[in-house]
Design a protein around this motif. Structure first.
Motif, PDB file in Angstrom:
ATOM      1  N   MET A  57       0.840  -1.205   0.000  1.00  0.00           N
ATOM      2  CA  MET A  57       0.000   0.000   0.000  1.00  0.00           C
ATOM      3  C   MET A  57       0.878   1.260   0.000  1.00  0.00           C
ATOM      4  O   MET A  57       0.548   2.268  -0.621  1.00  0.00           O
ATOM      5  CB  MET A  57      -0.946  -0.028   1.208  1.00  0.00           C
ATOM      6  N   ALA A  58       2.023   1.180   0.709  1.00  0.00           N
ATOM      7  CA  ALA A  58       2.937   2.329   0.752  1.00  0.00           C
ATOM      8  C   ALA A  58       3.601   2.566  -0.606  1.00  0.00           C
ATOM      9  O   ALA A  58       4.011   3.682  -0.916  1.00  0.00           O
ATOM     10  CB  ALA A  58       3.999   2.117   1.829  1.00  0.00           C
ATOM     11  N   LEU A  59       3.702   1.519  -1.405  1.00  0.00           N
ATOM     12  CA  LEU A  59       4.398   1.633  -2.694  1.00  0.00           C
ATOM     13  C   LEU A  59       3.522   2.177  -3.818  1.00  0.00           C
ATOM     14  O   LEU A  59       4.013   2.462  -4.909  1.00  0.00           O
ATOM     15  CB  LEU A  59       4.945   0.266  -3.120  1.00  0.00           C
ATOM     16  N   VAL A  60       2.217   2.314  -3.559  1.00  0.00           N
ATOM     17  CA  VAL A  60       1.307   2.802  -4.602  1.00  0.00           C
ATOM     18  C   VAL A  60       1.758   4.195  -5.060  1.00  0.00           C
ATOM     19  O   VAL A  60       2.042   5.066  -4.234  1.00  0.00           O
ATOM     20  CB  VAL A  60      -0.150   2.855  -4.082  1.00  0.00           C
ATOM     21  N   GLY A  61       1.835   4.368  -6.366  1.00  0.00           N
ATOM     22  CA  GLY A  61       2.226   5.667  -6.923  1.00  0.00           C
ATOM     23  C   GLY A  61       3.727   5.828  -7.047  1.00  0.00           C
ATOM     24  O   GLY A  61       4.211   6.905  -7.374  1.00  0.00           O
ATOM     25  N   ASP A  62       4.462   4.753  -6.758  1.00  0.00           N
ATOM     26  CA  ASP A  62       5.916   4.764  -6.912  1.00  0.00           C
ATOM     27  C   ASP A  62       6.582   5.953  -6.202  1.00  0.00           C
ATOM     28  O   ASP A  62       7.153   6.836  -6.833  1.00  0.00           O
ATOM     29  CB  ASP A  62       6.260   4.800  -8.414  1.00  0.00           C
ATOM     30  N   PRO A  63       6.500   5.990  -4.884  1.00  0.00           N
ATOM     31  CA  PRO A  63       7.022   7.138  -4.146  1.00  0.00           C
ATOM     32  C   PRO A  63       8.537   7.286  -4.271  1.00  0.00           C
ATOM     33  O   PRO A  63       9.245   6.306  -4.480  1.00  0.00           O
ATOM     34  CB  PRO A  63       6.638   6.819  -2.698  1.00  0.00           C
ATOM     35  N   ASP A  64       9.005   8.527  -4.117  1.00  0.00           N
ATOM     36  CA  ASP A  64      10.450   8.782  -4.102  1.00  0.00           C
ATOM     37  C   ASP A  64      11.038   8.533  -2.722  1.00  0.00           C
ATOM     38  O   ASP A  64      12.238   8.347  -2.578  1.00  0.00           O
ATOM     39  CB  ASP A  64      10.727  10.244  -4.488  1.00  0.00           C
ATOM     40  N   LEU A  65      10.168   8.604  -1.720  1.00  0.00           N
ATOM     41  CA  LEU A  65      10.611   8.441  -0.337  1.00  0.00           C
ATOM     42  C   LEU A  65       9.643   7.519   0.392  1.00  0.00           C
ATOM     43  O   LEU A  65       8.426   7.707   0.330  1.00  0.00           O
ATOM     44  CB  LEU A  65      10.628   9.819   0.357  1.00  0.00           C
ATOM     45  N   LEU A  66      10.210   6.521   1.044  1.00  0.00           N
ATOM     46  CA  LEU A  66       9.394   5.618   1.866  1.00  0.00           C
ATOM     47  C   LEU A  66       9.678   5.915   3.331  1.00  0.00           C
ATOM     48  O   LEU A  66      10.844   5.952   3.748  1.00  0.00           O
ATOM     49  CB  LEU A  66       9.784   4.163   1.599  1.00  0.00           C
ATOM     50  N   ILE A  67       8.629   6.132   4.101  1.00  0.00           N
ATOM     51  CA  ILE A  67       8.778   6.350   5.540  1.00  0.00           C
ATOM     52  C   ILE A  67       8.090   5.196   6.259  1.00  0.00           C
ATOM     53  O   ILE A  67       6.887   4.982   6.086  1.00  0.00           O
ATOM     54  CB  ILE A  67       8.179   7.701   5.965  1.00  0.00           C
ATOM     55  N   LEU A  68       8.878   4.447   6.996  1.00  0.00           N
ATOM     56  CA  LEU A  68       8.365   3.245   7.650  1.00  0.00           C
ATOM     57  C   LEU A  68       8.543   3.409   9.154  1.00  0.00           C
ATOM     58  O   LEU A  68       9.663   3.580   9.636  1.00  0.00           O
ATOM     59  CB  LEU A  68       9.144   2.009   7.181  1.00  0.00           C
ATOM     60  N   ASP A  69       7.432   3.374   9.891  1.00  0.00           N
ATOM     61  CA  ASP A  69       7.501   3.586  11.340  1.00  0.00           C
ATOM     62  C   ASP A  69       7.510   2.223  12.032  1.00  0.00           C
ATOM     63  O   ASP A  69       6.501   1.522  12.018  1.00  0.00           O
ATOM     64  CB  ASP A  69       6.307   4.430  11.798  1.00  0.00           C
ATOM     65  N   GLU A  70       8.636   1.853  12.592  1.00  0.00           N
ATOM     66  CA  GLU A  70       8.821   0.577  13.294  1.00  0.00           C
ATOM     67  C   GLU A  70       8.272  -0.596  12.472  1.00  0.00           C
ATOM     68  O   GLU A  70       7.434  -1.363  12.965  1.00  0.00           O
ATOM     69  CB  GLU A  70       8.122   0.607  14.665  1.00  0.00           C
ATOM     70  N   PRO A  71       8.736  -0.746  11.231  1.00  0.00           N
ATOM     71  CA  PRO A  71       8.144  -1.775  10.368  1.00  0.00           C
ATOM     72  C   PRO A  71       8.368  -3.190  10.883  1.00  0.00           C
ATOM     73  O   PRO A  71       7.623  -4.096  10.537  1.00  0.00           O
ATOM     74  CB  PRO A  71       8.855  -1.579   9.037  1.00  0.00           C
ATOM     75  N   SER A  72       9.391  -3.380  11.699  1.00  0.00           N
ATOM     76  CA  SER A  72       9.708  -4.744  12.117  1.00  0.00           C
ATOM     77  C   SER A  72       9.045  -5.117  13.428  1.00  0.00           C
ATOM     78  O   SER A  72       9.208  -6.241  13.896  1.00  0.00           O
ATOM     79  CB  SER A  72      11.213  -4.894  12.253  1.00  0.00           C
ATOM     80  N   SER A  73       8.291  -4.211  14.024  1.00  0.00           N
ATOM     81  CA  SER A  73       7.747  -4.512  15.340  1.00  0.00           C
ATOM     82  C   SER A  73       6.788  -5.702  15.255  1.00  0.00           C
ATOM     83  O   SER A  73       5.891  -5.748  14.421  1.00  0.00           O
ATOM     84  CB  SER A  73       7.107  -3.261  15.954  1.00  0.00           C
ATOM     85  N   GLY A  74       7.037  -6.683  16.079  1.00  0.00           N
ATOM     86  CA  GLY A  74       6.183  -7.872  16.121  1.00  0.00           C
ATOM     87  C   GLY A  74       6.530  -8.942  15.106  1.00  0.00           C
ATOM     88  O   GLY A  74       5.876  -9.979  15.061  1.00  0.00           O
ATOM     89  N   LEU A  75       7.552  -8.707  14.269  1.00  0.00           N
ATOM     90  CA  LEU A  75       7.907  -9.728  13.280  1.00  0.00           C
ATOM     91  C   LEU A  75       8.870 -10.749  13.881  1.00  0.00           C
ATOM     92  O   LEU A  75       9.722 -10.405  14.696  1.00  0.00           O
ATOM     93  CB  LEU A  75       8.588  -9.083  12.069  1.00  0.00           C
ATOM     94  N   ASP A  76       8.732 -11.996  13.435  1.00  0.00           N
ATOM     95  CA  ASP A  76       9.707 -13.003  13.850  1.00  0.00           C
ATOM     96  C   ASP A  76      10.952 -12.854  12.964  1.00  0.00           C
ATOM     97  O   ASP A  76      10.955 -12.072  12.005  1.00  0.00           O
ATOM     98  CB  ASP A  76       9.079 -14.412  13.786  1.00  0.00           C
ATOM     99  N   PRO A  77      12.038 -13.575  13.279  1.00  0.00           N
ATOM    100  CA  PRO A  77      13.283 -13.398  12.511  1.00  0.00           C
ATOM    101  C   PRO A  77      13.102 -13.584  11.005  1.00  0.00           C
ATOM    102  O   PRO A  77      13.691 -12.854  10.198  1.00  0.00           O
ATOM    103  CB  PRO A  77      14.211 -14.473  13.085  1.00  0.00           C
TER     104      PRO A  77
END
Ligand code: ATP
Length: 232
Positions: free
Chosen positions: A144-164
Motif C-alpha cells: 500500500m505504501a508503494l502505490v504511486g511509486d514514491p520517491d521516499l518511503l517512511i516506515l515507522d517501526e516496520p519490524s515490530s512484532g515480526l519473527d526473525p
C-alpha cells in the motif's frame, strides 16, 4: 537536494514534554536511513512532523525539497508511508485493501505487480485480511505504501512484532526498493535489525539526536547504544 532536512525542529507537549528537541537531520536522496531510539525517544513524533500530521513548536523541515508546512500536498503524493501498527479491515481481502489505495491515490498501478514486489502470493491476497499473520499484514502495508511509486518511503517501526524470518523478508523488500533508487527512512528500536540494510543511522534519545553516522562509526560507540537501552 537532500530527501529530508530538518532545522532546529522542535515539538513540545505542554510545559514538561519535549518530544523532539532541536533536531537537525539530513537524509540524502537514495539513502537507506535507520532512525533508532528506545521507546519514547521521539521517533514517531519526528515522522509525524515530516508528514505534517503534527505542527512543530519551532523549527522547520523540508521533504523532497518542499517545505513541509507550506506545501504538504506537494509532498504527500511523493511519499509512501507504512504507519506503526497499520489497521487492516477484517472483511476486506488484501487485494481489496490495495485496490482501495490505488483508487484513492488516482494511480494506475497494477495491484498484481505491487503484490509481487512485496512477495504476497495471489492466493493470500485473495483472502480476508482478518486472518493475516503479522508478516503478511506488513507486506500488504508495504504494498500500500508503494502505490504511486514514491520517491521516499517512511516506515515507522516496520519490524515490530515480526519473527526473525519476517524481519529478513522485510530487509529484502527494503533493499529491493533502495535498489530502485527510492530513499528509505525507517525507525526502529533494535540496532541489530537495521544494520544489514542501512547506509547511515541516527540515534534519538529523549527527543535529541545523539549520534548519526555509518554503522561502522557507530559500532565504536556501542557504549552509547547500551547507555540509552537500545536493543543491540
Ligand atoms: P515509540 O517507539 O514508543 O513510539 P517514539 O520514539 O516514537 O516511541 P514518541 O511517540 O515520538 O516516541 O514520543 C516522544 C515523547 O513525546 C514521549 O515522551 C511521549 O509520551 C510524548 N508524546 C508523544 N505524543 C504526545 C502527545 N500527543 N501528547 C503528549 N505527549 C506526547
Amino acid at each position: 537536494m537532500p530527501a529530508i532536512e530538518t532545522t532546529a525542529l522542535t515539538k513540545r507537549y505542554g510545559e514538561n514534554v519535549i518530544a523532539v528537541d532541536d533536531l537537525d537531520l539530513t537524509v540524502e536522496e537514495g539513502e537507506v536511513f535507520g532512525f533508532l531510539g528506545p521507546n519514547g525517544a521521539g521517533k514517531s513524533t519526528t515522522i509525524n512532523l515530516l508528514l505534517d500530521f503534527v505542527r512543530p513548536t519551532e523549527g522547520s523541515a523540508t521533504v523532497l525539497g518542499y517545505d513541509v508546512q507550506r506545501e504538504p500536498k506537494a509532498i504527500r503524493s511523493r511519499i509512501g508511508v507504512l504507519p506503526e501498527g497499520a489497521t487492516l479491515y477484517d472483511r476486506l481481502t488484501g487485494r481489496e485493501h490495495l485496490e482501495w489505495v490505488i483508487d484513492n491515490k488516482g494511480s494506475d498501478d497494477d495491484p498484481a505487480a505491487l503484490l509481487e514486489r512485496v512477495g504476497l502470493e495471489p492466493a493470500a491476497a485473495a483472502r480476508s485480511a482478518g486472518g493475516y499473520s503479522k508478516g503478511m499484514a506488513q507486506r500488504l502495508g508495504f504494498a500500500m505504501a508503494l502505490v504511486g511509486d514514491p520517491d521516499l518511503l517512511i516506515l515507522d517501526e516496520p519490524s515490530s512484532g515480526l519473527d526473525p524470518k519476517g524481519m529478513q523478508e522485510l530487509r529484502e523488500i527494503i533493499t529491493a526498493e533502495a535498489d530502485r533508487g527510492t530513499t528509505v527512512f525507517f525507525s526502529s528500536h533494535i540496532l541489530g535489525e537495521v544494520e544489514a540494510v542501512c547506509d547511515r543511522v541516527g540515534i534519538m534519545n529523549d527527543g535529541r539526536l545523539v549520534a548519526t553516522g555509518t554503522l561502522d562509526a557507530l559500532r565504536e560507540n556501542l557504549d552509547l547504544a547500551a547507555s540509552i537501552s537500545l536493543t543491540v
